[in-house]
Scaffold this motif. Structure first.
Motif, PDB file in Angstrom:
ATOM      1  N   LYS A   6     -31.584 -79.153  36.802  1.00 22.58           N
ATOM      2  CA  LYS A   6     -32.614 -80.163  36.598  1.00 22.58           C
ATOM      3  C   LYS A   6     -32.311 -81.053  35.400  1.00 22.58           C
ATOM      4  CE  LYS A   6     -35.199 -78.882  39.965  1.00 22.58           C
ATOM      5  NZ  LYS A   6     -35.087 -79.585  41.197  1.00 22.58           N
ATOM      6  N   SER A   7     -31.518 -80.561  34.458  1.00 21.24           N
ATOM      7  CA  SER A   7     -31.148 -81.367  33.296  1.00 21.24           C
ATOM      8  C   SER A   7     -29.679 -81.140  32.999  1.00 21.24           C
ATOM      9  CB  SER A   7     -31.999 -80.987  32.086  1.00 21.24           C
ATOM     10  OG  SER A   7     -31.643 -79.700  31.645  1.00 21.24           O
TER      11      SER A   7
ATOM     12  N   LEU B 272     -32.074 -85.242  35.173  1.00 24.34           N
ATOM     13  CA  LEU B 272     -31.039 -85.651  36.115  1.00 24.34           C
ATOM     14  C   LEU B 272     -31.484 -86.802  37.007  1.00 24.34           C
ATOM     15  CD1 LEU B 272     -28.183 -84.884  36.852  1.00 24.34           C
ATOM     16  CD2 LEU B 272     -29.108 -83.286  38.508  1.00 24.34           C
ATOM     17  N   LYS B 273     -32.727 -86.795  37.417  1.00 29.40           N
ATOM     18  CA  LYS B 273     -33.223 -87.818  38.333  1.00 29.40           C
ATOM     19  C   LYS B 273     -33.137 -89.219  37.728  1.00 29.40           C
ATOM     20  CE  LYS B 273     -37.012 -88.825  41.461  1.00 29.40           C
ATOM     21  NZ  LYS B 273     -38.246 -88.320  42.038  1.00 29.40           N
ATOM     22  N   SER B 274     -33.413 -89.350  36.459  1.00 31.16           N
ATOM     23  CA  SER B 274     -33.331 -90.665  35.836  1.00 31.16           C
ATOM     24  C   SER B 274     -31.960 -90.928  35.206  1.00 31.16           C
ATOM     25  CB  SER B 274     -34.435 -90.843  34.796  1.00 31.16           C
ATOM     26  OG  SER B 274     -34.457 -89.765  33.912  1.00 31.16           O
TER      27      SER B 274
ATOM     28  N   ASN C  67     -24.695 -84.250  44.611  1.00 24.12           N
ATOM     29  CA  ASN C  67     -25.303 -83.185  45.423  1.00 24.12           C
ATOM     30  C   ASN C  67     -24.365 -82.633  46.491  1.00 24.12           C
ATOM     31  OD1 ASN C  67     -27.748 -83.292  44.055  1.00 24.12           O
ATOM     32  ND2 ASN C  67     -28.511 -84.936  45.363  1.00 24.12           N
TER      33      ASN C  67
ATOM     34  N   ASN D 231     -29.129 -77.002  42.247  1.00 20.27           N
ATOM     35  CA  ASN D 231     -28.790 -78.143  41.413  1.00 20.27           C
ATOM     36  C   ASN D 231     -29.535 -78.049  40.094  1.00 20.27           C
ATOM     37  OD1 ASN D 231     -27.075 -79.357  43.229  1.00 20.27           O
ATOM     38  ND2 ASN D 231     -28.724 -80.432  44.263  1.00 20.27           N
TER      39      ASN D 231
ATOM     40  N   ARG E 138     -25.679 -90.071  43.678  1.00 24.31           N
ATOM     41  CA  ARG E 138     -26.505 -88.887  43.975  1.00 24.31           C
ATOM     42  C   ARG E 138     -25.877 -88.062  45.103  1.00 24.31           C
ATOM     43  NH1 ARG E 138     -31.088 -87.540  42.183  1.00 24.31           N
ATOM     44  NH2 ARG E 138     -31.629 -89.612  41.444  1.00 24.31           N
TER      45      ARG E 138
ATOM     46  N   ARG F  68     -27.390 -94.372  44.887  1.00 22.31           N
ATOM     47  CA  ARG F  68     -27.540 -93.460  46.024  1.00 22.31           C
ATOM     48  C   ARG F  68     -26.234 -92.726  46.309  1.00 22.31           C
ATOM     49  NH1 ARG F  68     -30.673 -95.559  51.216  1.00 22.31           N
ATOM     50  NH2 ARG F  68     -32.430 -94.858  49.978  1.00 22.31           N
TER      51      ARG F  68
END
Length: 144
Positions: free
Chosen positions: A6-7, A45-47, A68, A4, A64, A61
């Motif tokens: 990261k950005s 990506l996380k934020s 994924n 995956n 995500r 959720r």
């Protein structure tokens, strides 16, 4: 299985548009990727995923899980929400471009007016009418 990113800069080009031969899960991921690039292009990506989920109108959720490829199924209402989000993005981009076009026409008209306002009157009026039509059309689209 590919890692995956990261950005958003790490997104492959394949996820930037959807085609009819894609599976529904891949289409969902492509839609989320496009929303990510529009809503939060500089964020990790996380934020960025929670912002994209809020724009789409689904749970963070769930977004995500779709991103994924962990979701067991993609619901029809989720695909509709993703497609509606893409349509809103397209509308915003087109409206912004129309405003930019109107500004450019006004700039050209102002330049012509500064050189020879009487000799260029017809062209100045044409450019200003074109800018006014573009702004009027864009404002009608925004109101709808």
């Amino acid at each position: 299985m590919e890692a995956n990113p990261k950005s958003l800069g790490d997104l492959p080009k394949a996820y930037q548009s959807s085609t009819p031969d894609m599976t529904v899960a891949i289409q969902a991921r492509a839609h989320i990727g496009a929303v990510l690039q529009f809503v939060a292009p500089q964020l990790p990506l996380k934020s960025a995923l929670p912002r994209a989920a809020a724009f789409i109108g689904i749970n963070a959720r769930r977004a995500r899980a779709l991103w994924n490829r962990e979701a067991r199924a993609v619901l029809a209402e989720e695909i509709h929400a993703l497609e509606a989000a893409r349509a809103r993005i397209a509308e915003r981009i087109i409206t912004r471009e129309m405003h930019q076009h109107a500004n450019t026409m006004e700039l050209y008209a102002a330049r012509l007016a500064s050189v020879d306002p009487e000799g260029n009157r017809a062209e100045i009026d044409r450019l200003r009418r074109m800018a006014q039509r573009a702004r009027h059309f864009a404002s009608d689209e925004e109101a709808a």
